[in-house]
Motif scaffolding. Structure first.
Motif, PDB file in Angstrom:
ATOM      1  N   SER A 397      33.188  26.067  14.708  1.00 41.52           N
ATOM      2  CA  SER A 397      34.400  26.579  15.355  1.00 41.52           C
ATOM      3  C   SER A 397      34.383  28.112  15.371  1.00 41.52           C
ATOM      4  O   SER A 397      33.440  28.747  14.912  1.00 41.52           O
ATOM      5  N   ARG A 398      35.465  28.683  15.892  1.00 39.08           N
ATOM      6  CA  ARG A 398      35.556  30.144  15.961  1.00 39.08           C
ATOM      7  C   ARG A 398      35.913  30.755  14.602  1.00 39.08           C
ATOM      8  O   ARG A 398      35.634  31.930  14.381  1.00 39.08           O
ATOM      9  N   THR A 399      36.523  29.983  13.734  1.00 37.63           N
ATOM     10  CA  THR A 399      36.956  30.505  12.427  1.00 37.63           C
ATOM     11  C   THR A 399      36.387  29.631  11.316  1.00 37.63           C
ATOM     12  O   THR A 399      37.115  28.858  10.679  1.00 37.63           O
ATOM     13  N   ALA A 419      33.569  34.370   6.141  1.00 32.74           N
ATOM     14  CA  ALA A 419      33.394  33.811   7.480  1.00 32.74           C
ATOM     15  C   ALA A 419      31.958  33.421   7.765  1.00 32.74           C
ATOM     16  O   ALA A 419      31.687  32.759   8.773  1.00 32.74           O
ATOM     17  N   SER A 420      31.016  33.829   6.911  1.00 33.53           N
ATOM     18  CA  SER A 420      29.612  33.460   7.056  1.00 33.53           C
ATOM     19  C   SER A 420      29.035  33.240   5.665  1.00 33.53           C
ATOM     20  O   SER A 420      29.653  33.588   4.650  1.00 33.53           O
TER      21      SER A 420
END
Length: 482
Positions: A397-399, A419-420
């Protein structure tokens, strides 16, 4: 037999009356007189008092009983000579409210009660703590001597609290924490929280419960007759650049490391100005040239020239409200130590400084946390750190959110979300370093040095003034130098 009046007979037995008082009739006299009115009596009374005082001054020498004829003749000769008395000493001018006004100041009494200060601290000393050196440069009338002592006391109690409760703090974080507790901005906010108002212009006619200072012109204001701001005018330099920071070749702006900040700088790791407080005596004073300047020799052998100390508020440099507020709070701590002792100062520091909440974990800024964690594990003999993925959600997803943990063998050193995967690994390493540096011993094991002062007087018990026994505190090896 002739009749004798009672008032004459009584006056022969009584001592002579005071010549300064009015001639009054005896209460037993049969003569009835009408007393003059008060308005008619005032001119006669003034004339009588003037004549009496003049006669008393003339009779100062002649009215004494003479021991012999030679003495009387000698005194008659000396009477013609006029003795020249030295003029009375001139009183020092007042640039702030006098100490007599402090006893009648409602603001000052309310401040003393609101802060729960010791009764041993008089209102006159508290009023002197409100006088900044810019308002009165004389050290016997301003709060500069108290502020010097109070700054050392507040810094000492703050440093021992941080080092004993957090023995692994890096020096940069320790400097920042000390400034957060007893820095100028914090002490200025403490002054405003106490309800102490700042005077618009200093003078002896204002209330003694106001902070006396000569305000500095704001840097964003325009100079009269020009369109330039004050901060852009030439000659405006910082105190450290003007007087030097104690280093050699300081004009070349060499890099200041942690060791240099510990040795040369102040308790906050900032540059120390060479300008002493008003009235301070130099260690090796020497008169300079004809301009009256003073040369001071530093520890490294260099000499610096200092200007003459001002003697009136017209010669002093203005200051900011923040600096004057910090000096006031430090002066209160110093005056409390001199009047009430160390226990009252420590209570004052605990109630007004340590009671403020400070989040130490937000002061860390790691540049290479993964490398620092690897070096820390190698120094302490731990297994090399390994990053492992604990959980994740929304990878496509984007988040996305990845929860990563850093392990040393089977022990979890720290975990964080990112986020990663790489961001989670870096944040987890930073969390592990933060938890290492913020280690604190149990409360029962923490004994401050100031709590056991006076143990030499009672070596059998080993207890200090607060009834605590000294225990050796944790001393860390040091931080990881990157």
């Amino acid at each position: 037999m002739k009749r004798v009046r009672l008032d004459r007979w009584a006056s022969q037995l009584q001592p002579p009356r005071n010549p300064r008082l009015h001639a009054q009739r005896c209460a037993f006299s049969h003569e009835t007189t009408t007393l003059p009115r008060r308005r008619e009596l005032l001119p006669q009374r003034r004339q009588y008092i003037t004549q009496t005082q003049w006669q008393c001054q003339r009779r100062t020498v002649s009215s004494k009983r003479k021991a012999s004829t030679a003495t009387a003749l000698q005194e008659e000769v000396d009477e013609g000579e006029t003795e020249v008395l030295p003029p009375p000493p001139a009183r020092a001018p007042l640039y702030a409210p006098s100490h007599r006004k402090a006893l009648h100041s409602a603001k000052l009494a309310a401040l003393h009660a609101r802060l729960s200060l010791s009764p041993k601290l008089p209102l006159q000393t508290l009023a002197r703590c409100l006088v900044d050196p810019s308002a009165d440069p004389r050290p016997t009338h301003n709060n500069a001597p108290f502020a010097v002592l109070g700054q050392d006391l507040l810094g000492h109690h703050t440093t021992e609290h941080l080092i004993c409760h957090y023995p692994r703090l890096p020096m940069s974080v320790l400097f920042a924490a000390q400034y957060a507790f007893v820095g100028e901005a914090t002490l200025a906010s403490i002054r405003s929280e106490w309800g102490v108002e700042v005077v618009a212009a200093p003078g002896m006619e204002v209330d003694a419960g106001l902070l006396q200072l000569k305000r500095q012109v704001p840097g964003n204001s325009l100079v009269e007759g020009t369109s330039r701001q004050v901060k852009d005018m030439p000659g405006v330099r910082k105190l450290g650049a003007k007087f030097g920071g104690g280093r050699r070749n300081s004009e070349w702006n060499y890099r200041r490391g942690i060791s240099s900040r510990v040795v040369f700088d102040d308790e906050f790791g900032e540059l120390v100005g060479g300008e002493p407080y008003a009235g301070a005596q130099l260690s090796t004073p020497a008169v300079g040239e004809d301009d009256g300047t003073v040369e001071a020799r530093g520890a490294d052998g260099t000499t610096s020239t200092l200007p003459n100390l001002p003697q009136s508020p017209d010669e002093t440099e203005p200051t900011t409200v923040s600096d004057a507020s910090a000096s006031f709070v430090r002066a209160v701590a110093g005056a409390l130590y001199l009047h009430a002792g160390a226990a009252a100062t420590k209570t004052f520091h605990r109630d007004h400084v340590l009671s403020r909440q400070l989040e130490l974990h937000t002061m860390f800024n790691f540049t290479h946390p993964t490398r620092d964690l690897s070096r820390l594990c190698a120094r302490e003999g731990f297994e090399p750190p390994v990053a492992r993925l604990i959980s994740e959600t929304g990878r496509l997803s984007r988040t996305p959110v990845f929860v990563v943990g850093v392990y040393s063998g089977d022990n979890l050193l720290g975990e964080a979300a990112g986020a990663s995967l790489n961001e989670g690994r870096v944040r987890a390493a930073a969390a592990a370093l933060r938890s290492w540096y913020l280690y604190s011993p149990p409360k029962g094991e923490v004994v401050l040095p100031s709590e056991v002062e006076g143990t030499a007087a009672a070596p059998a018990t080993g207890k200090g003034k607060l009834g605590k026994v000294w225990k050796p505190q944790v001393i860390d090896v040091g931080e990881i130098v990157t």
